[in-house]
Write an enzyme that holds these catalytic residues in place. Structure first.
Site, PDB file in Angstrom:
ATOM      1  N   ARG A 119      -1.237  -0.573  -8.612  1.00  0.00           N
ATOM      2  CA  ARG A 119      -2.589  -0.143  -8.227  1.00  0.00           C
ATOM      3  C   ARG A 119      -2.643   1.380  -8.308  1.00  0.00           C
ATOM      4  NH1 ARG A 119      -3.721  -0.987  -2.218  1.00  0.00           N
ATOM      5  NH2 ARG A 119      -3.949  -3.179  -2.770  1.00  0.00           N
ATOM      6  N   ASP A 179       0.843  -1.200   0.000  1.00  0.00           N
ATOM      7  CA  ASP A 179       0.000   0.000   0.000  1.00  0.00           C
ATOM      8  C   ASP A 179       0.880   1.254   0.000  1.00  0.00           C
ATOM      9  OD1 ASP A 179      -2.347  -1.442   0.177  1.00  0.00           O
ATOM     10  OD2 ASP A 179      -2.602  -1.150   2.327  1.00  0.00           O
TER      11      ASP A 179
HETATM   12  P1  FDA Z   1     -14.376   9.190  -4.798  1.00  0.00           P
HETATM   13  O1  FDA Z   1     -13.963   9.359  -3.389  1.00  0.00           O
HETATM   14  O2  FDA Z   1     -14.479  10.395  -5.664  1.00  0.00           O
HETATM   15  O3  FDA Z   1     -15.751   8.416  -4.830  1.00  0.00           O
HETATM   16  C1  FDA Z   1     -16.464   8.133  -6.007  1.00  0.00           C
HETATM   17  C2  FDA Z   1     -17.776   7.487  -5.622  1.00  0.00           C
HETATM   18  O4  FDA Z   1     -17.509   6.219  -4.990  1.00  0.00           O
HETATM   19  C3  FDA Z   1     -18.571   8.259  -4.577  1.00  0.00           C
HETATM   20  O5  FDA Z   1     -19.396   9.201  -5.175  1.00  0.00           O
HETATM   21  C4  FDA Z   1     -19.328   7.152  -3.891  1.00  0.00           C
HETATM   22  O6  FDA Z   1     -20.435   6.751  -4.681  1.00  0.00           O
HETATM   23  C5  FDA Z   1     -18.342   6.025  -3.876  1.00  0.00           C
HETATM   24  N1  FDA Z   1     -17.511   6.031  -2.645  1.00  0.00           N
HETATM   25  C6  FDA Z   1     -16.199   6.361  -2.558  1.00  0.00           C
HETATM   26  N2  FDA Z   1     -15.741   6.224  -1.307  1.00  0.00           N
HETATM   27  C7  FDA Z   1     -16.787   5.827  -0.578  1.00  0.00           C
HETATM   28  C8  FDA Z   1     -16.950   5.514   0.794  1.00  0.00           C
HETATM   29  N3  FDA Z   1     -15.940   5.609   1.663  1.00  0.00           N
HETATM   30  N4  FDA Z   1     -18.168   5.127   1.201  1.00  0.00           N
HETATM   31  C9  FDA Z   1     -19.192   5.024   0.338  1.00  0.00           C
HETATM   32  N5  FDA Z   1     -19.105   5.302  -0.969  1.00  0.00           N
HETATM   33  C10 FDA Z   1     -17.925   5.700  -1.417  1.00  0.00           C
HETATM   34  N6  FDA Z   1      -5.491   5.108  -0.794  1.00  0.00           N
HETATM   35  C11 FDA Z   1      -4.200   5.349  -0.485  1.00  0.00           C
HETATM   36  O7  FDA Z   1      -3.847   6.495  -0.195  1.00  0.00           O
HETATM   37  N7  FDA Z   1      -3.294   4.332  -0.490  1.00  0.00           N
HETATM   38  C12 FDA Z   1      -3.628   3.054  -0.829  1.00  0.00           C
HETATM   39  O8  FDA Z   1      -2.767   2.172  -0.825  1.00  0.00           O
HETATM   40  C13 FDA Z   1      -4.983   2.794  -1.154  1.00  0.00           C
HETATM   41  N8  FDA Z   1      -5.402   1.553  -1.506  1.00  0.00           N
HETATM   42  C14 FDA Z   1      -6.678   1.365  -1.984  1.00  0.00           C
HETATM   43  C15 FDA Z   1      -7.067   0.126  -2.459  1.00  0.00           C
HETATM   44  C16 FDA Z   1      -8.311  -0.027  -3.031  1.00  0.00           C
HETATM   45  C17 FDA Z   1      -8.698  -1.366  -3.570  1.00  0.00           C
HETATM   46  C18 FDA Z   1      -9.209   1.076  -3.118  1.00  0.00           C
HETATM   47  C19 FDA Z   1     -10.531   0.955  -3.786  1.00  0.00           C
HETATM   48  C20 FDA Z   1      -8.840   2.279  -2.611  1.00  0.00           C
HETATM   49  C21 FDA Z   1      -7.590   2.449  -2.012  1.00  0.00           C
HETATM   50  N9  FDA Z   1      -7.217   3.662  -1.471  1.00  0.00           N
HETATM   51  C22 FDA Z   1      -5.897   3.863  -1.128  1.00  0.00           C
HETATM   52  C23 FDA Z   1      -8.233   4.704  -1.190  1.00  0.00           C
HETATM   53  C24 FDA Z   1      -8.365   5.685  -2.328  1.00  0.00           C
HETATM   54  O9  FDA Z   1      -7.215   6.491  -2.386  1.00  0.00           O
HETATM   55  C25 FDA Z   1      -9.584   6.588  -2.164  1.00  0.00           C
HETATM   56  O10 FDA Z   1      -9.464   7.298  -0.960  1.00  0.00           O
HETATM   57  C26 FDA Z   1     -10.905   5.859  -2.162  1.00  0.00           C
HETATM   58  O11 FDA Z   1     -10.894   4.776  -3.030  1.00  0.00           O
HETATM   59  C27 FDA Z   1     -12.025   6.807  -2.595  1.00  0.00           C
HETATM   60  O12 FDA Z   1     -11.786   7.272  -3.903  1.00  0.00           O
HETATM   61  P2  FDA Z   1     -12.651   6.885  -5.210  1.00  0.00           P
HETATM   62  O13 FDA Z   1     -11.693   6.665  -6.321  1.00  0.00           O
HETATM   63  O14 FDA Z   1     -13.505   5.738  -4.914  1.00  0.00           O
HETATM   64  O15 FDA Z   1     -13.418   8.203  -5.585  1.00  0.00           O
END
Ligand code: FDA
Length: 311
Positions: free
Chosen positions: A187, A137
């Site tokens: 990732r 990560d």
């Molecule tokens: P965004 O936050 O813009 O969300 C888009 C949409 O997704 C929202 O409108 C909602 O519908 C849904 N959604 C997103 N988050 C949600 C929540 N918490 N609850 C409910 N709905 C939600 N970060 C990091 O700094 N280091 C890392 O190593 C990782 N590793 C990692 C692994 C995996 C498999 C994932 C999916 C994410 C990470 N992250 C991470 C976290 C990542 O950086 C980020 O904070 C979250 O994925 C939220 O970003 P989105 O891309 O989903 O978009």
């Protein structure tokens, strides 16, 4: 503003103590965290794999402050990998593990990189024996160079060791270029930590554009991109780009967090895409949980409502 407050709360010892000692909070935490033991993680992994998804399991814990604790974290991963293999879940890499570098010692005041490297080698060997992979990560921006150096060195012996790039950082398109090479598992996520303006992009729209740009670099390259987002627009862009350049569904994967957009996870898998769910477990769930609340005010309301209804 709310996001800033919650991210600050994720680092506050006092708020941490209040949340972790309130028994009702645990009920809500279970939406995002598999449970406290490896057995809990195993049963969630079994269910998700049976549904046609893959998993990456994270033993929760960050900022380890002593070398013995870092070694215990590595031992937990070794045991977990043995359990996953015994249950037949590591076949074809269906279940892998995700490791936070500071949980295995990167942040130790002395010999942090060396300790983290030794612990990661133990985990990578156990994963290799189990027939699966490890992804490291990415944490806050002060750890990036150390983490990328660590992964770069370990890849000599474990070429399938994965790493993470966060699109909210200004440097990330360059890092993607460097990592878009054959065999490289990367990732891509938006980034869940706080960072100063000079280092990170401030506006959400900029972070999204940067994600799209990084994604294109990775998809167009010869590596194995792991697109970690719940954002429907970015998933649509990924699908369209993969179709345009003729990327096979088996040559990249989508990743989402346990408990978030589960319908979309199932829908993508039903379309033939590879989908991996990030499944955290362990008693040290506080920082992870607060970051999930910070991402979406609706989660905070859900949390508060659940607490109120359980009284
Ligand atoms: P965004 O936050 O813009 O969300 C888009 C949409 O997704 C929202 O409108 C909602 O519908 C849904 N959604 C997103 N988050 C949600 C929540 N918490 N609850 C409910 N709905 C939600 N970060 C990091 O700094 N280091 C890392 O190593 C990782 N590793 C990692 C692994 C995996 C498999 C994932 C999916 C994410 C990470 N992250 C991470 C976290 C990542 O950086 C980020 O904070 C979250 O994925 C939220 O970003 P989105 O891309 O989903 O978009």
């Amino acid at each position: 503003m709310l996001r800033r407050v919650l991210l600050a709360a994720s680092a506050s010892q006092r708020i941490r103590q209040l949340t972790t000692t309130a028994p009702l909070a645990r009920h809500v935490v279970r939406r995002f965290v598999a449970g406290e033991s490896a057995a809990d993680a195993l049963s969630v992994a079994e269910r998700l794999v049976a549904e046609g998804l893959s998993v990456s399991i994270d033993y929760l814990g960050e900022d380890t402050v002593d070398p013995e604790q870092a070694a215990r974290v590595a031992s937990e991963y070794v045991t977990l990998l043995e359990l996953l293999a015994a249950a037949g879940l590591t076949v074809g890499g269906r279940a892998e593990v995700s490791v936070k570098p500071t949980a295995v010692g990167l942040g130790l005041p002395e010999h942090g990189e060396k300790t983290a490297a030794e612990n990661l080698v133990r985990i990578c060997r156990a994963a290799q024996a189990a027939g699966t992979t490890v992804t490291v990560d990415m944490e806050d921006h002060t750890r990036i160079d150390g983490t990328l150096r660590l992964v770069g060195e370990l890849r000599a012996d474990f070429p399938d060791l994965g790493c993470v790039i966060q699109s909210y950082l200004r440097r990330s398109p360059g890092d993607c270029q460097a990592l878009a090479v054959a065999g490289s598992r990367v990732r891509l996520c938006k980034g869940a930590y706080r960072a100063p303006d000079g280092v990170a992009l401030a506006a959400r729209s900029e972070v999204d554009r940067s994600f799209a740009r990084c994604m294109r670099i990775l998809l167009d390259g010869p590596g194995y991109p792991m697109l970690a987002t719940h954002d429907p627009r970015l998933v649509a862009i990924a699908k369209s780009r993969a179709a345009t350049i003729g990327r096979e569904p088996s040559s990249f994967e989508y990743q989402m967090l346990y408990g978030i957009r589960t319908d979309e996870q199932a829908a993508l898998a039903a379309e033939g895409a590879q989908v991996r769910v990030y499944v955290p477990y362990g008693s040290d769930w506080y920082g992870y949980f607060m970051r999930r609340l910070a991402e979406r005010p609706a989660n905070l309301m859900f949390f508060l409502r659940a607490l109120a209804s359980l009284r």
